[in-house]
Scaffold this motif. Sequence first.
Motif, short mmCIF file in Angstrom:
data_model
loop_
_atom_site.label_atom_id
_atom_site.label_comp_id
_atom_site.label_asym_id
_atom_site.label_seq_id
_atom_site.Cartn_x
_atom_site.Cartn_y
_atom_site.Cartn_z
N ILE A 1 0.83 -1.21 0.00
CA ILE A 1 0.00 0.00 0.00
C ILE A 1 0.86 1.26 0.00
O ILE A 1 0.37 2.36 -0.15
CB ILE A 1 -0.98 0.02 1.19
CG1 ILE A 1 -0.22 -0.01 2.51
CG2 ILE A 1 -1.96 -1.11 1.10
CD1 ILE A 1 -1.08 0.29 3.72
N GLY A 2 2.17 1.09 0.19
CA GLY A 2 3.07 2.23 0.19
C GLY A 2 4.38 1.88 0.86
O GLY A 2 4.60 0.73 1.25
N VAL A 3 5.24 2.87 0.96
CA VAL A 3 6.53 2.69 1.63
C VAL A 3 6.75 3.87 2.57
O VAL A 3 6.11 4.92 2.43
CB VAL A 3 7.70 2.60 0.62
CG1 VAL A 3 7.59 1.37 -0.23
CG2 VAL A 3 7.81 3.83 -0.24
N THR B 1 2.23 6.78 -0.68
CA THR B 1 1.23 5.79 -1.05
C THR B 1 1.63 5.13 -2.37
O THR B 1 2.48 5.63 -3.10
CB THR B 1 -0.15 6.44 -1.23
OG1 THR B 1 -0.08 7.34 -2.34
CG2 THR B 1 -0.59 7.17 0.03
N GLN B 2 0.97 4.03 -2.67
CA GLN B 2 1.24 3.34 -3.93
C GLN B 2 0.90 4.24 -5.11
O GLN B 2 1.58 4.22 -6.13
CB GLN B 2 0.46 2.03 -4.00
CG GLN B 2 0.93 1.10 -5.09
CD GLN B 2 2.39 0.67 -4.92
OE1 GLN B 2 2.78 0.22 -3.87
NE2 GLN B 2 3.17 0.83 -5.96
N CYS C 1 5.54 8.52 -9.60
CA CYS C 1 7.00 8.61 -9.77
C CYS C 1 7.47 7.69 -10.88
O CYS C 1 8.31 8.05 -11.70
CB CYS C 1 7.73 8.24 -8.48
SG CYS C 1 7.64 9.46 -7.19
N ALA C 2 6.93 6.50 -10.90
CA ALA C 2 7.31 5.52 -11.92
C ALA C 2 6.95 6.03 -13.31
O ALA C 2 7.75 5.92 -14.25
CB ALA C 2 6.64 4.18 -11.66
N MET D 1 13.40 0.70 -6.32
CA MET D 1 13.13 2.02 -6.88
C MET D 1 12.11 2.77 -6.03
O MET D 1 12.22 3.98 -5.84
CB MET D 1 12.64 1.89 -8.32
CG MET D 1 13.68 1.36 -9.28
SD MET D 1 15.19 2.34 -9.34
CE MET D 1 14.59 3.82 -10.14
N GLU D 2 11.13 2.05 -5.48
CA GLU D 2 10.14 2.67 -4.61
C GLU D 2 10.79 3.17 -3.33
O GLU D 2 10.49 4.27 -2.85
CB GLU D 2 9.01 1.70 -4.31
CG GLU D 2 8.13 1.42 -5.52
CD GLU D 2 7.07 0.37 -5.27
OE1 GLU D 2 7.19 -0.43 -4.31
OE2 GLU D 2 6.10 0.33 -6.06
#
Length: 90
Positions: free
Chosen positions: A10-12, A29-30, A36-37, A55-56
């Motif tokens: 759900i996120g980092v 959040t995702q 970003c991706a 990358m996240e």
Amino acid sequence: MSDQEKGNCIGVYCVAKLSTGDYMTTFMTQAELNACAQQNGFNSSVWSGPFRGEMEKKACIKHAFKLWPKFKDNCFSNVVEYLNYTKEGI
């Protein structure tokens, strides 16, 4: 716990301990990570391949860094600046 038992991401988040002893936590959040991706070329091998999680993490650290107090002669500042201005970002 195996990867199959974990469920969807759900996120980092990133936690930084400041020189004052305080902690700063930044969460992405995702949806923010997907943005970003896409901005960085979602179909590139690093974002769509097995290194997407790395990358996240990097995206979250770079986002958190913008909120941290700035100091002169900070090695981490130099690394982030280099990553921001190189094509690879690796």
